[in-house]
Design a protein around this motif. Structure first.
Motif, PDB file in Angstrom:
ATOM      1  N   PHE A 243       0.823  -1.204   0.000  1.00 21.15           N
ATOM      2  CA  PHE A 243       0.000   0.000   0.000  1.00 21.15           C
ATOM      3  C   PHE A 243       0.863   1.262   0.000  1.00 21.15           C
ATOM      4  O   PHE A 243       0.439   2.330  -0.456  1.00 21.15           O
ATOM      5  CB  PHE A 243      -0.922  -0.010   1.232  1.00 21.15           C
ATOM      6  CG  PHE A 243      -1.828   1.185   1.335  1.00 21.15           C
ATOM      7  CD1 PHE A 243      -2.958   1.299   0.531  1.00 21.15           C
ATOM      8  CD2 PHE A 243      -1.551   2.213   2.231  1.00 21.15           C
ATOM      9  CE1 PHE A 243      -3.793   2.401   0.629  1.00 21.15           C
ATOM     10  CE2 PHE A 243      -2.384   3.325   2.333  1.00 21.15           C
ATOM     11  CZ  PHE A 243      -3.505   3.416   1.520  1.00 21.15           C
ATOM     12  N   TYR A 244       2.091   1.113   0.521  1.00 20.31           N
ATOM     13  CA  TYR A 244       2.954   2.281   0.699  1.00 20.31           C
ATOM     14  C   TYR A 244       4.071   2.371  -0.336  1.00 20.31           C
ATOM     15  O   TYR A 244       4.980   3.178  -0.198  1.00 20.31           O
ATOM     16  CB  TYR A 244       3.544   2.270   2.124  1.00 20.31           C
ATOM     17  CG  TYR A 244       2.452   2.371   3.167  1.00 20.31           C
ATOM     18  CD1 TYR A 244       1.798   3.575   3.389  1.00 20.31           C
ATOM     19  CD2 TYR A 244       2.053   1.251   3.886  1.00 20.31           C
ATOM     20  CE1 TYR A 244       0.771   3.665   4.320  1.00 20.31           C
ATOM     21  CE2 TYR A 244       1.031   1.338   4.811  1.00 20.31           C
ATOM     22  CZ  TYR A 244       0.383   2.547   5.024  1.00 20.31           C
ATOM     23  OH  TYR A 244      -0.631   2.641   5.932  1.00 20.31           O
ATOM     24  N   GLN A 249       7.590   7.049  -2.189  1.00 18.25           N
ATOM     25  CA  GLN A 249       8.232   8.016  -3.086  1.00 18.25           C
ATOM     26  C   GLN A 249       8.101   9.439  -2.534  1.00 18.25           C
ATOM     27  O   GLN A 249       9.007  10.259  -2.664  1.00 18.25           O
ATOM     28  CB  GLN A 249       7.607   7.942  -4.493  1.00 18.25           C
ATOM     29  CG  GLN A 249       7.836   6.615  -5.208  1.00 18.25           C
ATOM     30  CD  GLN A 249       9.309   6.251  -5.324  1.00 18.25           C
ATOM     31  OE1 GLN A 249      10.128   7.080  -5.742  1.00 18.25           O
ATOM     32  NE2 GLN A 249       9.653   5.014  -4.942  1.00 18.25           N
ATOM     33  N   ASP A 250       6.959   9.716  -1.881  1.00 15.47           N
ATOM     34  CA  ASP A 250       6.766  11.029  -1.246  1.00 15.47           C
ATOM     35  C   ASP A 250       7.757  11.218  -0.096  1.00 15.47           C
ATOM     36  O   ASP A 250       8.245  12.323   0.138  1.00 15.47           O
ATOM     37  CB  ASP A 250       5.328  11.162  -0.721  1.00 15.47           C
ATOM     38  CG  ASP A 250       4.300  11.102  -1.837  1.00 15.47           C
ATOM     39  OD1 ASP A 250       4.656  11.496  -2.966  1.00 15.47           O
ATOM     40  OD2 ASP A 250       3.161  10.668  -1.583  1.00 15.47           O
ATOM     41  N   VAL A 251       8.026  10.116   0.622  1.00 10.71           N
ATOM     42  CA  VAL A 251       9.001  10.163   1.720  1.00 10.71           C
ATOM     43  C   VAL A 251      10.375  10.521   1.178  1.00 10.71           C
ATOM     44  O   VAL A 251      11.086  11.378   1.723  1.00 10.71           O
ATOM     45  CB  VAL A 251       9.051   8.806   2.475  1.00 10.71           C
ATOM     46  CG1 VAL A 251      10.242   8.753   3.429  1.00 10.71           C
ATOM     47  CG2 VAL A 251       7.752   8.578   3.236  1.00 10.71           C
ATOM     48  N   ARG A 297       9.147   2.234   3.488  1.00  5.91           N
ATOM     49  CA  ARG A 297       7.710   1.957   3.552  1.00  5.91           C
ATOM     50  C   ARG A 297       7.185   2.141   4.972  1.00  5.91           C
ATOM     51  O   ARG A 297       6.048   2.568   5.178  1.00  5.91           O
ATOM     52  CB  ARG A 297       7.441   0.542   3.025  1.00  5.91           C
ATOM     53  CG  ARG A 297       7.788   0.400   1.538  1.00  5.91           C
ATOM     54  CD  ARG A 297       7.349  -0.939   0.965  1.00  5.91           C
ATOM     55  NE  ARG A 297       8.149  -2.064   1.430  1.00  5.91           N
ATOM     56  CZ  ARG A 297       9.281  -2.484   0.872  1.00  5.91           C
ATOM     57  NH1 ARG A 297       9.780  -1.831  -0.181  1.00  5.91           N
ATOM     58  NH2 ARG A 297       9.929  -3.530   1.329  1.00  5.91           N
ATOM     59  N   ASP A 298       8.011   1.810   5.980  1.00  7.65           N
ATOM     60  CA  ASP A 298       7.599   2.014   7.370  1.00  7.65           C
ATOM     61  C   ASP A 298       7.428   3.501   7.695  1.00  7.65           C
ATOM     62  O   ASP A 298       6.539   3.884   8.457  1.00  7.65           O
ATOM     63  CB  ASP A 298       8.619   1.383   8.333  1.00  7.65           C
ATOM     64  CG  ASP A 298       8.068   0.124   8.982  1.00  7.65           C
ATOM     65  OD1 ASP A 298       6.991  -0.329   8.561  1.00  7.65           O
ATOM     66  OD2 ASP A 298       8.705  -0.402   9.914  1.00  7.65           O
ATOM     67  N   LEU A 299       8.303   4.335   7.145  1.00  9.02           N
ATOM     68  CA  LEU A 299       8.173   5.785   7.326  1.00  9.02           C
ATOM     69  C   LEU A 299       6.862   6.275   6.715  1.00  9.02           C
ATOM     70  O   LEU A 299       6.114   7.044   7.336  1.00  9.02           O
ATOM     71  CB  LEU A 299       9.354   6.509   6.673  1.00  9.02           C
ATOM     72  CG  LEU A 299      10.721   6.373   7.355  1.00  9.02           C
ATOM     73  CD1 LEU A 299      11.822   6.893   6.438  1.00  9.02           C
ATOM     74  CD2 LEU A 299      10.744   7.115   8.679  1.00  9.02           C
ATOM     75  N   ALA A 300       6.572   5.804   5.518  1.00  8.69           N
ATOM     76  CA  ALA A 300       5.335   6.201   4.832  1.00  8.69           C
ATOM     77  C   ALA A 300       4.107   5.747   5.620  1.00  8.69           C
ATOM     78  O   ALA A 300       3.117   6.481   5.745  1.00  8.69           O
ATOM     79  CB  ALA A 300       5.317   5.612   3.423  1.00  8.69           C
ATOM     80  N   ARG A 305      -0.592   6.846   9.001  1.00  8.47           N
ATOM     81  CA  ARG A 305      -1.420   6.519  10.176  1.00  8.47           C
ATOM     82  C   ARG A 305      -1.676   7.739  11.050  1.00  8.47           C
ATOM     83  O   ARG A 305      -2.757   7.877  11.621  1.00  8.47           O
ATOM     84  CB  ARG A 305      -0.751   5.410  10.992  1.00  8.47           C
ATOM     85  CG  ARG A 305      -0.803   4.056  10.312  1.00  8.47           C
ATOM     86  CD  ARG A 305       0.028   3.041  11.065  1.00  8.47           C
ATOM     87  NE  ARG A 305       0.230   1.834  10.298  1.00  8.47           N
ATOM     88  CZ  ARG A 305       1.066   0.858  10.650  1.00  8.47           C
ATOM     89  NH1 ARG A 305       1.784   0.971  11.750  1.00  8.47           N
ATOM     90  NH2 ARG A 305       1.194  -0.220   9.895  1.00  8.47           N
ATOM     91  N   MET A 306      -0.686   8.613  11.173  1.00  7.75           N
ATOM     92  CA  MET A 306      -0.909   9.836  11.942  1.00  7.75           C
ATOM     93  C   MET A 306      -1.980  10.687  11.259  1.00  7.75           C
ATOM     94  O   MET A 306      -2.877  11.232  11.910  1.00  7.75           O
ATOM     95  CB  MET A 306       0.402  10.620  12.102  1.00  7.75           C
ATOM     96  CG  MET A 306       0.238  11.973  12.782  1.00  7.75           C
ATOM     97  SD  MET A 306      -0.723  11.946  14.317  1.00  7.75           S
ATOM     98  CE  MET A 306       0.506  11.356  15.467  1.00  7.75           C
TER      99      MET A 306
END
Length: 550
Positions: A243-244, A249-251, A297-300, A305-306
């Protein structure tokens, strides 16, 4: 005794004596007692306020504590039901929070490995406890459904896969393919190259590659859902790394805009976390071929989620081997300017050793659940007192799961522990089987005598030391819940429930209900009913479904 615990007890006492809690707090202290199984963990010393407001008299400490317990505890257990202990003063000022708990998180296209069991049951316990305390909890299963392993698996299936086997036993076949392709990749660099190419096609949105990946994903989730059903565990959200893949890419763009990205000699893109500029500590966020990584992906996922949940706390339940990964993710979130990174928490746990089934080899959770059920059925069949059951398989599985969960939760989560099939199924001692047996036996007692005696009782009849020990122990439940809520360790609740079961076992032998005067029989039955209720409450928090017959 901590001030908060004294206040909790003073509040219970104030309801009985009609006095403000403040005037009672200084009168209460803990008296340590012998740590034998047949006595409670502590006794209460309450001064002469128990007599009346004006008269001072020297009363035996045990007697003081007994009367406090008699007047308050049983009534409180009955009134509060499943909320007993949770309505305590200890939690009265607790702000209600939005909490996200990420747990279980298996990798698709692989059978549910027993290694994921700990994350699953620990995460479930934490979510249960937070929810019971009134927080708004979101349970997320963040499935490993993206990454280089799918390059390997896609290539492996093209080389060694069989459609027939995929339809018959999908995850076993995919596991076999994955093992085989890994062996080939070790000896043949061309296989590794093909795997990189396949994953690159996935990241670029290649229709054929995505179609195969989607099949693997659907088949995996179908099988996982059945396992979660057996474990009695649910999730509010199933999400995956896939999903991320675009959001990552935004990250990367944000990191780049802040001048945080650097290229290594190998062409990988990294973020310097050393603070010194010497690249002694870096986190890789993109491979040289442009594909994303787990950390990206974890950063995204955290940022998304926030935005979605505006959480106060986010808890990741993952083994201690991932400590560095989470430290880096949280550190990068801070570097990116997200102050809420402080609200992210990793709950690490140790590994289980020796959890092999009779077949040996790799241990899959489904095999463990089947073995738990099988062995428990054998044990129940060999015991003369086993009741006729409508669904013996379901009872055996619930008792067996209790056995596995209690063995897992008895120690500190961070510790590795040695799993023992023989110890896990012992019906005596500090085991989950003993907890379930105690609960079932108390259910039977209520069933046998409940109609005749429960309306005719006088708690003043509970004079025996065995009664007093139980009453005092029941009074401690809120303290134990508080301890677990602070450090997220289930061991406090486990220890409490095991002690309560031992106290109940002793009392059951000595405090007869049958042939006792009606008021005595009723008082004892109320006592055992309270024990059964608190046992059930505690077990449910741990993720155990109590059984009424076994």
């Amino acid at each position: 005794m901590a001030c908060g615990f004294r206040r909790s007890i003073a509040c219970q006492l104030s309801r009985v004596l009609a006095l403000p809690p403040e005037s009672l707090i200084k009168s209460i202290s803990a008296v340590p007692v012998s740590k034998k199984e047949e006595v409670a963990d502590f006794q209460l010393s309450v001064d002469s306020l128990l007599e009346d407001n004006n008269h001072k008299s020297q009363v035996d400490t045990q007697d003081q504590a007994r009367r406090l317990a008699e007047k308050a505890v049983l009534q409180q257990v009955t009134e509060d039901g499943c909320k007993y202990g949770l309505k305590s003063e200890l939690f009265s000022d607790l702000p209600k929070k939005r909490i996200v708990v990420e747990f279980s998180s298996p990798n698709i296209a692989k059978k549910f490995h027993v290694g994921h069991l700990r994350s699953t049951i620990i995460g479930n316990f934490i979510a249960n406890l937070k929810e019971a305390l009134g927080h708004q909890v979101t349970r997320i299963n963040y499935i490993g459904d993206w990454g280089m392993q799918f390059g390997l698996l896609g290539t492996g299936f093209q080389l060694f896969g069989y459609e027939e086997k995929l339809q018959t036993n999908p995850l076993q076949h995919l596991f076999d393919v994955y093992v085989q392709v890994n062996k080939e990749a070790t000896d043949d660099k061309n296989v590794t190259k093909l795997a990189h190419e396949f994953f690159h096609r996935l990241e670029m949105g290649d229709t054929q590659a995505l179609s195969l990946w989607q099949r693997f994903r659907d088949l995996s989730i179908e099988e996982y859902t059945q396992i979660y059903k057996r474990l009695g565990i649910y999730f509010d959200e199933y999400s995956g790394e896939s999903f991320y893949r675009e959001k990552s890419q935004d990250v990367l763009k944000l990191l780049d805009s802040k001048g945080l990205l650097q290229k290594t000699a190998e062409g990988n893109v990294v973020v310097d976390l050393s603070g010194t500029g010497d690249l002694s500590s870096v986190c890789t966020v993109m491979r040289s071929d442009g594909t994303s990584l787990y950390a990206t992906r974890d950063l995204a996922a955290a940022i998304h989620r926030m935005d979605k949940y505006n959480f106060d706390t986010m808890i990741y339940v993952a083994d201690k081997g991932q400590r560095r990964h989470f430290q880096q993710v949280f550190q990068m979130l801070k570097i990116m300017g997200y102050d809420w990174a402080e609200r992210c928490q990793h709950v690490p746990f140790g590994i289980v050793k020796g959890m092999k089934t009779r077949r040996g080899g790799v241990t899959f959770l489904e095999d463990v659940l089947n073995e738990v059920q099988s062995r428990m059925l054998q044990n129940m069949a060999s015991i003369k007192t086993t009741k006729q059951l409508e669904n013996p398989q379901e009872t055996a599985e619930r008792v067996g799961l209790a056995a596995v969960i209690i063995q897992d939760f008895r120690g500190t989560l961070l510790s590795d522990y040695q799993f023992s099939w023989d110890r896990v199924f012992q019906s005596r001692g500090d085991t989950g089987v003993f907890l379930q047996y105690t609960h079932a036996r108390l259910c039977s007692l209520e069933e046998t005598f409940g109609c005749g005696y429960l309306n005719d009782s006088n708690v003043a009849c509970l004079q025996e030391p065995q009664s007093v020990s139980i009453l005092q122990h029941l009074l401690r439940f809120d303290e134990v819940l508080y301890l677990s809520s602070q450090d997220l360790q289930p061991k406090h609740i486990v220890s409490y429930l095991l002690t309560l079961s031992h106290l109940a076992a002793v009392a059951h032998k000595t405090l007869q209900v049958k042939d006792s005067p009606p008021d005595v029989a009723g008082a004892r039955l109320h006592l055992f009913k309270a024990v059964r209720s608190v046992l059930a409450n505690g077990m449910k928090l741990l993720g155990i479904t109590p059984v009424c017959r076994m």
